[in-house]
Design a protein around this motif. Structure first.
Motif, short mmCIF file in Angstrom:
data_model
loop_
_atom_site.label_atom_id
_atom_site.label_comp_id
_atom_site.label_asym_id
_atom_site.label_seq_id
_atom_site.Cartn_x
_atom_site.Cartn_y
_atom_site.Cartn_z
N SER A 2 -4.10 14.45 89.16
CA SER A 2 -4.77 14.80 87.72
C SER A 2 -6.33 15.23 88.31
O SER A 2 -6.51 15.33 89.64
CB SER A 2 -5.06 12.71 87.55
N ARG A 44 -12.34 19.37 84.33
CA ARG A 44 -11.94 18.37 83.58
C ARG A 44 -12.89 18.09 82.33
O ARG A 44 -13.29 17.81 81.08
CB ARG A 44 -12.48 17.37 84.51
N ASN A 72 -12.04 20.43 79.68
CA ASN A 72 -10.68 19.89 80.04
C ASN A 72 -9.37 21.56 80.21
O ASN A 72 -8.23 21.89 78.86
CB ASN A 72 -9.41 19.32 78.46
N TRP A 129 1.90 18.78 90.81
CA TRP A 129 0.72 17.94 90.02
C TRP A 129 -0.87 17.03 90.21
O TRP A 129 0.38 16.51 90.88
CB TRP A 129 1.28 18.29 88.65
N GLN A 143 9.60 15.65 83.47
CA GLN A 143 8.23 15.08 83.99
C GLN A 143 7.62 14.78 85.55
O GLN A 143 8.56 14.14 86.20
CB GLN A 143 7.52 14.10 83.24
N GLU A 147 5.47 19.41 82.76
CA GLU A 147 7.23 19.54 83.20
C GLU A 147 7.59 19.90 84.36
O GLU A 147 7.21 21.57 83.75
CB GLU A 147 7.37 19.79 81.52
N SER A 176 -4.72 18.77 86.49
CA SER A 176 -5.13 19.14 84.50
C SER A 176 -5.15 17.75 84.44
O SER A 176 -4.51 16.20 85.32
CB SER A 176 -3.90 19.91 84.05
N SER A 177 -5.25 17.26 83.24
CA SER A 177 -5.24 15.67 82.70
C SER A 177 -3.73 15.27 82.11
O SER A 177 -3.87 14.17 82.46
CB SER A 177 -5.38 15.49 80.99
N GLU A 178 -3.02 15.89 82.14
CA GLU A 178 -1.79 15.35 81.39
C GLU A 178 -0.47 15.72 82.66
O GLU A 178 -0.82 16.61 82.88
CB GLU A 178 -0.88 15.57 80.28
N PRO A 179 0.39 15.01 83.06
CA PRO A 179 0.92 15.85 83.69
C PRO A 179 1.99 16.75 83.42
O PRO A 179 2.08 17.13 82.06
CB PRO A 179 2.22 14.58 84.03
N GLN A 222 3.10 10.90 88.82
CA GLN A 222 1.67 11.06 88.80
C GLN A 222 2.25 9.71 90.56
O GLN A 222 3.15 9.08 90.24
CB GLN A 222 1.25 9.29 88.88
#
Ligand code: ASP
Ligand code: MG
Length: 425
Positions: free
Chosen positions: A197, A221, A224, A195, A252, A247, A242-245, A255
């Motif tokens: 960001s 971005r 989103n 992953w 998770q 699973e 993506s914006s959020e890590p 970063q």
């Protein structure tokens, strides 16, 4: 039931076998209960071949006609792909960018998407079709001319359609297994990133990483839209941007402090020698460059020699713009006031990217130590909050990338990164 946008690059559909293989994958996604929209690039090196052909009949082909020509490449692949899917017993319809509602400004060869009105795509989906859309092209809003989005623009088409259709994900299929910590063509021990960001991906793309275009990530971005970069040649999970890590299993993905090392050998360096060290000089140099519509990258001004009161200013820019920049500066020589110009296209840029460097002291020191241990001389330096870049001799780039990659512990212990296809062209 979700809506998935999938994009297949030229190397994934390089020949009839490739098209049939991709058709099977698309049908799998449909069988899993998804509505599927596919964006496709031209087969293999078709776009390059069409450009070569145009240059044989005219040294400077007109932008409008070049766009007409290049969009033919994607028309070929979209039609063949739709045929291959039908042959597997599923409904499919192909659409040009214009038919798919991709509306652009009228800047030929590098148009920007200003709106997407995918009414016909919706209808096709509602009627049970898999919709195949030609990437990299649209129609201009004012003149209704056919436009292209610039090289590699199919990724942007895919993200734009994903946004307009409110897709769950935009899957970008390419000839590597995802985004790597360095270009796997240069660093055999590069690791696949699970992953990353949008921010780090944008910085990597701006620093020369070719796996995703900057414009495409910017678009994703803004709306989103999660991007999943993966290989059409393997069934492996790729890289999520993506914006959020994400699973993975029950944990998770963390970063990373450092996301990766990018390199770029497509730039040149211009040095303006003997510039008077007084206010307004840099302004008039860069005004001249801006008026020629050239984007520059790094800028460095040397300390002026006390005896002469003159200084040197160096900057980097895309090689392709080199001639234009030199001509513009020469034309303005008396207005700006300088002694001479030096042009150097034997340079390369190495960048270390990672949001973690904001909070981890010592990253800069470790970076320069790695370069010095590898005997690499540094010519220019620039930094942002989450990136350090240096310019070196072009011949040192591969060595420098590998040295930095190892120094930051990014080397994988296990299997080497696989490059499945493509010429890297
Ligand atoms: N076929 C175009 C190119 O080669 C667009 C793309 O591949 O995304 O640049
Ligand atoms: Mg291509």
């Amino acid at each position: 039931m979700g809506l998935v946008v999938q994009k297949y690059g030229g190397s994934s559909v390089a020949d009839a076998e490739g098209i049939k293989r991709v058709a099977k994958r698309i049908v799998e996604a449909k069988k899993n209960g998804n509505d599927v929209v596919v964006v496709v690039s031209a087969m293999g090196d078709t776009t390059d071949e069409l450009i070569d052909l145009a240059e044989q009949v005219s040294p400077m082909p007109a932008g409008r006609e070049l766009d007409m020509l290049l969009t033919a490449g994607e028309r070929i692949s979209m039609a063949l792909l739709a045929m291959a899917i039908k042959n597997l017993g599923h409904k499919a319809q192909s659409f040009t960018g214009s038919q798919a509602g991709v509306i652009t400004d009228s800047v030929h060869n590098k148009a920007r998407i200003i709106d997407v009105t995918p009414g016909r795509i919706r209808t096709a989906l509602d009627e049970g079709n898999i919709a195949i859309v030609a990437g990299f092209q649209g129609v201009s809003q004012d003149k209704k001319d056919i436009t292209t989005l610039g090289r590699g623009g199919s990724d942007t088409t895919a993200v734009a359609l994903a946004a307009a259709l409110d897709a769950e994900v935009c899957e970008i299929y390419t000839d590597v297994d995802g985004v790597f910590t360095a270009d796997p063509r240069v660093v055999k021990k590069a690791k696949k990133i699970d992953w990353i960001s949008f921010e780090d991906m944008l910085e990597l793309a701006a620093s020369g990483s070719k796996v995703l275009l900057h414009r495409c990530v910017e678009y994703a971005r803004r709306y989103n839209i999660p991007i999943h970069v993966r290989s059409s040649f393997s069934g492996l999970q790729g890289t999520w941007v993506s914006s959020e890590p994400i699973e993975q299993g029950d944990k998770q993905v963390e970063q990373a402090i450092i996301s990766g090392v990018a390199h770029d050998t497509s730039e040149a360096k211009i040095t303006v020698v003997g510039v008077p060290d007084k206010p307004g000089e840099a302004a008039s140099i860069f005004r001249t460059i801006a008026d020629a519509e050239i984007n520059i990258d790094m800028v460095v001004q040397n300390v002026s020699a006390a005896s002469t009161g003159l200084t040197d200013i160096s900057f980097t820019l895309p090689k392709a713009e080199g001639r234009k920049a030199i001509d513009a500066l020469e034309k303005n020589r008396s207005g700006i006031g300088f002694d001479s110009l030096r042009y150097d296209d034997q340079i390369g840029k190495i960048s270390l990217v990672g949001a973690g460097m904001k909070t981890n002291p010592g990253v800069t020191a470790d970076f320069f130590t790695a370069l010095s241990d590898a005997g690499v001389n540094i010519e220019l330096i620039s930094t942002s909050e989450i990136r350090i870049s240096v310019v070196t001799r072009k011949d040192d780039v591969a060595e420098a990338v590998r040295a930095v990659h190892t120094a930051f512990g990014l080397d994988s212990e296990s299997d080497e990164a696989v490059v499945y296809g493509g010429t890297g062209r």
